[in-house]
Scaffold this motif. Structure first.
Motif, mmCIF file in Angstrom:
data_model
loop_
_atom_site.group_PDB
_atom_site.id
_atom_site.type_symbol
_atom_site.label_atom_id
_atom_site.label_comp_id
_atom_site.label_asym_id
_atom_site.label_seq_id
_atom_site.Cartn_x
_atom_site.Cartn_y
_atom_site.Cartn_z
ATOM 1 N N LYS A 13 0.855 -1.195 0.000
ATOM 2 C CA LYS A 13 0.000 0.000 0.000
ATOM 3 C C LYS A 13 0.893 1.249 0.000
ATOM 4 C CE LYS A 13 -1.894 3.554 2.391
ATOM 5 N NZ LYS A 13 -1.396 4.429 3.464
ATOM 6 N N THR A 17 1.684 10.821 0.134
ATOM 7 C CA THR A 17 2.958 11.436 -0.276
ATOM 8 C C THR A 17 3.729 10.519 -1.212
ATOM 9 O OG1 THR A 17 3.367 11.116 2.078
ATOM 10 C CG2 THR A 17 3.994 13.229 1.176
ATOM 11 N N VAL A 181 7.674 7.642 6.351
ATOM 12 C CA VAL A 181 8.648 7.403 7.419
ATOM 13 C C VAL A 181 9.027 5.919 7.327
ATOM 14 C CG1 VAL A 181 7.971 9.208 9.073
ATOM 15 C CG2 VAL A 181 6.719 7.058 9.054
ATOM 16 N N GLY A 183 9.073 3.425 9.350
ATOM 17 C CA GLY A 183 8.535 2.458 10.303
ATOM 18 C C GLY A 183 7.743 3.155 11.387
ATOM 19 N N VAL A 184 7.393 2.371 12.401
ATOM 20 C CA VAL A 184 6.671 2.938 13.547
ATOM 21 C C VAL A 184 7.718 3.367 14.573
ATOM 22 C CG1 VAL A 184 5.003 2.471 15.377
ATOM 23 C CG2 VAL A 184 4.712 1.400 13.114
ATOM 24 N N ASP A 188 5.769 10.296 17.079
ATOM 25 C CA ASP A 188 5.831 10.851 15.725
ATOM 26 C C ASP A 188 7.194 11.523 15.507
ATOM 27 O OD1 ASP A 188 5.580 12.270 13.384
ATOM 28 O OD2 ASP A 188 3.536 12.962 13.810
ATOM 29 N N PRO A 189 8.018 10.984 14.599
ATOM 30 C CA PRO A 189 9.368 11.542 14.430
ATOM 31 C C PRO A 189 9.358 12.980 13.913
ATOM 32 C CG PRO A 189 8.911 9.885 12.738
ATOM 33 C CD PRO A 189 7.770 9.842 13.709
ATOM 34 N N ARG A 190 8.230 13.430 13.387
ATOM 35 C CA ARG A 190 8.164 14.844 12.957
ATOM 36 C C ARG A 190 7.992 15.771 14.156
ATOM 37 N NH1 ARG A 190 8.074 14.130 7.762
ATOM 38 N NH2 ARG A 190 7.027 12.267 7.035
ATOM 39 N N MET A 209 -1.554 3.032 20.157
ATOM 40 C CA MET A 209 -0.898 4.173 19.469
ATOM 41 C C MET A 209 -1.840 4.708 18.389
ATOM 42 S SD MET A 209 2.445 4.612 20.495
ATOM 43 C CE MET A 209 3.581 5.008 19.179
ATOM 44 N N ALA A 214 -1.522 8.181 16.527
ATOM 45 C CA ALA A 214 -0.373 7.829 15.683
ATOM 46 C C ALA A 214 -0.910 7.387 14.319
ATOM 47 C CB ALA A 214 0.446 6.714 16.327
ATOM 48 N N VAL A 216 0.210 6.774 11.568
ATOM 49 C CA VAL A 216 1.016 5.962 10.656
ATOM 50 C C VAL A 216 0.245 4.714 10.198
ATOM 51 C CG1 VAL A 216 2.264 4.824 12.566
ATOM 52 C CG2 VAL A 216 3.330 4.983 10.314
HETATM 53 P P1 ADP Z 1 0.305 7.962 4.354
HETATM 54 O O1 ADP Z 1 -0.087 9.147 3.555
HETATM 55 O O2 ADP Z 1 1.463 7.205 3.784
HETATM 56 O O3 ADP Z 1 -0.853 7.079 4.714
HETATM 57 P P2 ADP Z 1 0.228 9.171 6.967
HETATM 58 O O4 ADP Z 1 0.472 10.647 6.937
HETATM 59 O O5 ADP Z 1 -1.164 8.713 7.118
HETATM 60 O O6 ADP Z 1 0.923 8.540 5.694
HETATM 61 O O7 ADP Z 1 1.084 8.484 8.130
HETATM 62 C C1 ADP Z 1 2.472 8.711 8.189
HETATM 63 C C2 ADP Z 1 2.767 9.784 9.218
HETATM 64 O O8 ADP Z 1 2.410 9.305 10.513
HETATM 65 C C3 ADP Z 1 4.217 10.142 9.357
HETATM 66 O O9 ADP Z 1 4.614 11.114 8.419
HETATM 67 C C4 ADP Z 1 4.318 10.634 10.802
HETATM 68 O O10 ADP Z 1 4.349 12.048 10.872
HETATM 69 C C5 ADP Z 1 3.026 10.157 11.440
HETATM 70 N N1 ADP Z 1 3.215 9.433 12.693
HETATM 71 C C6 ADP Z 1 2.510 9.674 13.833
HETATM 72 N N2 ADP Z 1 2.916 8.893 14.814
HETATM 73 C C7 ADP Z 1 3.907 8.103 14.314
HETATM 74 C C8 ADP Z 1 4.715 7.076 14.866
HETATM 75 N N3 ADP Z 1 4.601 6.699 16.138
HETATM 76 N N4 ADP Z 1 5.631 6.491 14.064
HETATM 77 C C9 ADP Z 1 5.765 6.855 12.782
HETATM 78 N N5 ADP Z 1 5.030 7.847 12.193
HETATM 79 C C10 ADP Z 1 4.108 8.451 12.958
#
Ligand code: ADP
Ligand code: ASP
Ligand code: MG
Length: 398
Positions: A13, A17, A181, A183-184, A188-190, A209, A214, A216
């Motif tokens: 999937k 982005t 990103v 991985g988990v 949130d690494p941002r 989470m 979270a 992700v």
């Molecule tokens: P996509 O468009 O690929 O579905 P999302 O924006 O829905 O991506 O999810 C990815 C984002 O989740 C990352 O850019 C990050 O900012 C956020 N995020 C929040 N919590 C976490 C976490 N614990 N680990 C990794 N990413 C996280």
């Protein structure tokens, strides 16, 4: 369900982005081809190009702050159909037979909870026929169809759930969620650059989470993977690596696995007894964090995106109190750490408005303005330096 051949079958999937530009779609196609050339059968789920779902929602809201739910799903499902066709074209252009399918062509049946539907059944036979013909199958994420033939969407971030449900129905060897990103992370690494990537995260922790912000992985995708035993991995579409496996193995050596944060919420006073308010909310299929303050005064927390709908239900009975965030500490025995966490926050000058404990999670309501400071200090003390913690017995909390 029997797998259609002895070749391994992978569901990949790619999020918004990852398919945000034609260059990114080409990079996705290259990654898909790489897996195909390793001899794998591939089903590829795509999200709308980044920003597209919000753009469509914005158009609808120019007409009505609370647009008709059915029509909103017709509109929002269009974003994924653009990406699926572009990726299929790209793969064909690069010499690999690919065909794109909408959610309903892919056999995804849902209930009729528009804007937030649940997958109730997947009929994978059409996809299986295409795989037998050696096609790469591209599926639009986030969408399905009701028994009555109406288009539905699966809630924000729902393409993750499409991928997991297809992986379950096809008995895939792995469901790989490629995102921006690698991985988990422990947070949130941002938000917290010191956050660490987890090689493995337990389903219990990932569920908490995801439930608490979270994004992700969409919560429903984690729940579905757990229930149906789908091997689930989060990886970067931008770089190589093993990513994070969501599994039944323990996540971390220390009690606290991670910190999740939910922003863009509002604390409201509602002039209504808590039971009556809960009844009203249930009637409209809304769920909020409710707390009785007096006999006919209840405080609730709602996502800002639900405010317009809530106003339709509660009108003059609701009064906005503050912009708030929920900070959640996730892991084993974290419920017992409430005093420690509150002390660390108090030391940093962060006001805790409410506390809630559940399995694997301790959630604290704070002012939105404090969210960065709060997440920094709690992550530092409980994830980066857990050994420095004092383990005194703790008092009960409300
Ligand atoms: P996509 O468009 O690929 O579905 P999302 O924006 O829905 O991506 O999810 C990815 C984002 O989740 C990352 O850019 C990050 O900012 C956020 N995020 C929040 N919590 C976490 C976490 N614990 N680990 C990794 N990413 C996280
Ligand atoms: N495009 C939808 C969203 O933005 C679904 C997804 O990306 O998973 O929420
Ligand atoms: Mg997502």
């Amino acid at each position: 369900m029997t797998q259609i051949a002895c070749k391994s079958l992978i569901v990949q999937k790619f999020g918004g982005t990852s398919v945000g530009t034609i260059e990114r779609i080409q990079a996705v196609a290259e990654r898909v081809i790489e897996a195909k050339e390793e001899g794998k059968q591939l089903v590829v789920v795509v999200s709308a190009m980044s920003g597209e779902t919000n753009r469509l929602l914005g158009l609808a809201q120019q007409i009505d702050a609370v647009p008709a739910e059915r029509e909103l799903d017709v509109l929002m499902s269009a974003g994924e159909q653009v990406s699926m066709a572009l990726l299929a074209m790209m793969l064909n252009k690069m010499g690999h037979a690919a065909v794109s399918l909408t959610g309903w062509q892919a056999g995804i049946k849902t209930d009729s909870q528009y804007n937030d539907a649940n997958i109730i059944h997947v009929d994978p036979s059409h996809i299986q026929q295409l795989l037998e013909r050696d096609q790469i199958v591209i599926v639009a994420g986030f969408q399905g169809i009701t028994d009555e033939g109406d288009i539905t969407t699966l809630g924000r971030g729902g393409s993750d759930t499409t991928a997991v449900a297809l992986a379950g129905a096809l008995n895939a060897d792995e469901c790989q969620i490629f995102t921006d990103v690698d991985g988990v992370y422990t947070c949130d690494p941002r938000l917290v650059p010191q956050a660490r990537r987890l090689d493995v995260v337990h389903f219990d922790d990932m569920t908490s989470m995801a439930r608490n912000g979270a994004k992700v992985l969409q919560l429903q995708s984690v729940e579905y993977a757990r229930q149906h035993g789908v091997p689930l991995r989060v990886l970067s579409s931008f770089e190589e690596g093993e990513g994070t496996l969501v599994s039944f193995e323990s996540s971390a050596a220390s009690d606290v696995v991670g910190i999740a944060l939910k922003n863009q919420q509002t604390l409201l006073d509602v002039d209504m007894p808590v039971s009556e308010l809960q009844e009203q909310l249930n009637l409209f299929g809304m769920q909020c964090w409710c707390k009785a303050v007096a006999a006919d005064l209840t405080q609730i927390v709602t996502a800002n995106e639900d405010l317009a709908r809530l106003k339709l239900v509660l009108d003059k009975k609701m009064h906005q109190v503050a912009a708030v965030s929920t900070l959640s500490v996730v892991g084993n025995n974290v419920q017992n750490k409430v005093d420690h966490v509150c002390a660390v926050l108090a030391e940093a000058g962060v006001l805790v408005r409410q506390k809630k404990r559940s399995a694997h999670c301790l959630s604290l309501l704070i002012n939105e303005d404090d969210h960065q400071l709060a997440v920094d200090v709690v992550h530092k003390r409980f994830v980066v330096e857990p050994e420095s913690l004092d383990n005194r017995p703790l008092l009960a909390v409300s």
